[in-house]
Design a protein around this motif. Structure first.
Motif: not given
Lengths: 152, 79
Positions: A65-66, A72-75, A105-107
């Motif tokens: 979802q994030a 995002l490209d990656d996590f 923000e995603a972090c």
């Protein structure tokens, strides 16, 4: 894209190095490392239990979802389980995006989820024994910040 | 025989973490565990305790087979 659990201590610097390697287009990587607190001697060890397979899958759903929400490209998410001594890293989250705002923000979003809703069961071992810990009201309030406005 | 897993404080209450239990339905499994150990029965029926069958959260009753993994999950604490 990775979500992993580990019983072993890890080096956040090494993880960051690995995560940044061979990227030329992402532009921004944000990371968060959570460290077990000693609470002035009140916590001798933290113990985290997960449901292997289920825990990674549930975290993976939120991370997906994030990824969509922030573009995002990656996590990468690595979470300790088992007994953790004060001062040891508990969780590492890294996010990669074209620009910094999305990565930050995603972090932040992922950590608010991990601290309040992720399928872990947490026990604090202190000098007077052990107790199970539930999320703090602040953890739930932090997660509420990300509620999408209702349409209509 | 379903494989029953207890997490968090539930395994402290029961004194075990994993067991094989012969039961054709989830409801029958609950009844059986409660009869054997009333404090575990109460803990399993407590607020916020969820059940996953083969790692998928279910509500209500469901049939179990020999290979079903039944996990009782107390409220999650986050990491």
């Amino acid at each position: 894209m990775s979500v992993r659990l580990t019983f072993d201590p890890f080096d956040p610097g090494e993880l960051l190095g690995d995560f940044c390697r061979d990227r030329s287009e992402v532009g921004a990587v944000a990371t968060f490392t959570g460290i077990a607190r000693a609470e002035a001697g009140a916590t001798v060890a933290l113990e985290l239990e997960a449901y292997p397979g289920f825990t990674e899958a549930e975290i993976g759903k939120i991370a997906g979802q994030a990824k969509a929400r922030f573009g995002l490209d990656d996590f990468a998410i690595l979470h300790r389980v088992g007994k953790i001594a004060p001062g040891e890293p508990v969780v590492f989250v890294a996010t990669a995006a074209r620009h910094r705002r999305a990565a930050f923000e995603a972090c932040d979003f992922l950590m608010d989820y991990l601290k309040s809703k992720a399928p872990f069961w947490k026990k604090e071992h202190g000098p007077d024994g052990a107790r199970w810990v539930e999320p703090r009201a602040e953890d739930h309030a932090d997660l509420k910040r990300w509620d999408e406005p209702k349409g209509g | 025989m379903a494989r029953v897993l207890l997490f968090g404080r539930l395994s402290d209450v029961a004194g075990w973490r994993e067991r094989q239990v012969d039961s054709p339905f989830l409801s029958a499994l609950r009844t059986r565990l409660s009869k054997e150990d009333t404090s575990l029965g109460e803990a399993l029926a407590g607020p916020g305790v969820q059940v996953a069958l083969d790692q998928v959260i279910v509500r209500g009753d469901a049939p179990l087979n020999a290979a079903t993994e039944v996990a009782f999950l107390p409220p999650m604490s986050g990491g």
